[in-house]
Design an enzyme around this catalytic site. Structure first.
Site, PDB file in Angstrom:
ATOM      1  N   ASP A 140       0.779  -1.105  -0.089  1.00 53.16           N
ATOM      2  CA  ASP A 140      -0.207   0.032  -0.127  1.00 53.16           C
ATOM      3  C   ASP A 140       0.974   1.229  -0.059  1.00 53.16           C
ATOM      4  O   ASP A 140       1.932   0.907   0.294  1.00 53.16           O
ATOM      5  CB  ASP A 140      -0.841  -0.067   1.041  1.00 53.16           C
TER       6      ASP A 140
ATOM      7  N   ASP B 259      -0.604   5.047   0.874  1.00 58.67           N
ATOM      8  CA  ASP B 259      -0.908   6.035   1.896  1.00 58.67           C
ATOM      9  C   ASP B 259      -0.755   5.613   3.228  1.00 58.67           C
ATOM     10  O   ASP B 259      -1.388   4.314   3.727  1.00 58.67           O
ATOM     11  CB  ASP B 259      -2.456   6.456   1.675  1.00 58.67           C
TER      12      ASP B 259
END
Length: 265
Positions: A13, A15
């Site tokens: 991922d 963020d």
């Protein structure tokens, strides 16, 4: 514990893992350098539908991270792929940013604010009472409701921002219709990520900051999972879920420390 040196592929991922807003997180540079130095297959897979892969590549470049454009896959791309497979040549009324619109156009999907086949919602500053009202009436007229991802919120530099799931909720409440979400933890997105890497799930690791999207999507896809505490989920919130990550680390820099320590020993 995970033997990171033996793993072939890493789905990560962005963020809350690599950066917050425009601020790179501690250990992120070392982590990316390690992936490249060790010739790992890796993919940054994000539920943020607002950016194109090129914009993400440039965003990381401004933070001192040199990652080629083909190492990014977004929920906007997953949404466009889903619609292209479900209804080739369909039309949509879309609320979102350039990343979503570009992905839809590239998939041969046209914009239609009169009688679209789908209403598609992603994150973006274009979201307003006017666009929501338009979406509500189009769904009531028969358009199917699609959300780019099911994140309720996301980390930013000074707190959190409402995510796509929160933005879709008013349309669901006003119409009584449930949206279909294409991003994590949808297994379609995870399988696409593994296919891009050319990895079997047993050879791959999912790295993320959210129990409700990253960890569950990795676990249900058969991957080892790493929860980093640099984003949304905390040690306290882990206990509220019925499942567990394979390992919990402070940040992605700890992956490098563990891998190098294992190699030395």
């Amino acid at each position: 514990m995970i033997d990171f040196n033996s793993k072939k592929g890493f789905i990560c991922d962005m963020d809350g893992v690599i950066y917050h807003g425009n601020q790179v997180l501690p250990g992120a540079v070392e982590f990316v350098n390690w992936l490249q130095r060790e010739n790992k297959e890796y993919l940054f897979l994000t539920n943020n539908s607002g950016y194109t892969p090129r914009e993400l590549q440039q965003k990381l470049a401004r933070m001192g991270l040199d990652v080629p454009e083909d190492h990014f896959y977004t929920s906007a791309l997953a949404t466009a792929t889903f619609l292209k497979n479900q209804a080739p040549g369909c039309s949509v009324y879309a609320i979102g940013e350039a990343g979503l619109f570009n992905a839809l156009y590239d998939a041969g999907i046209t914009m239609n604010d009169v009688n679209p086949d789908y209403v598609v919602v992603g994150e973006g500053k274009a979201y307003s009472l006017d666009t929501v009202t338009k979406a509500v009436n189009l769904v009531l007229a028969g358009a199917k409701l699609i959300g780019a991802n099911s994140d309720i919120s996301g980390p930013i530099e000074n707190g959190i921002a409402p995510g796509c799931r929160a933005l879709v909720a008013p349309i669901e409440l006003a119409t009584g219709k449930q949206a279909y979400f294409c991003g994590k933890p949808n297994p379609l997105m995870m399988r696409t990520g593994l296919n891009i890497l050319g990895c079997h799930s047993a050879e791959a690791v999912m790295v993320g900051d959210r129990m409700d999207t990253d960890v569950i999507s990795g676990m249900e896809s058969g991957m080892s999972t790493v929860l980093v505490l640099s984003g949304v989920s905390s040690r306290e919130t882990i206990s509220t879920f019925a499942y567990r990550p394979t390992v919990v680390l402070d940040g992605v820099g700890s992956i490098v420390e563990l891998a190098d320590g294992t190699k030395e020993s």
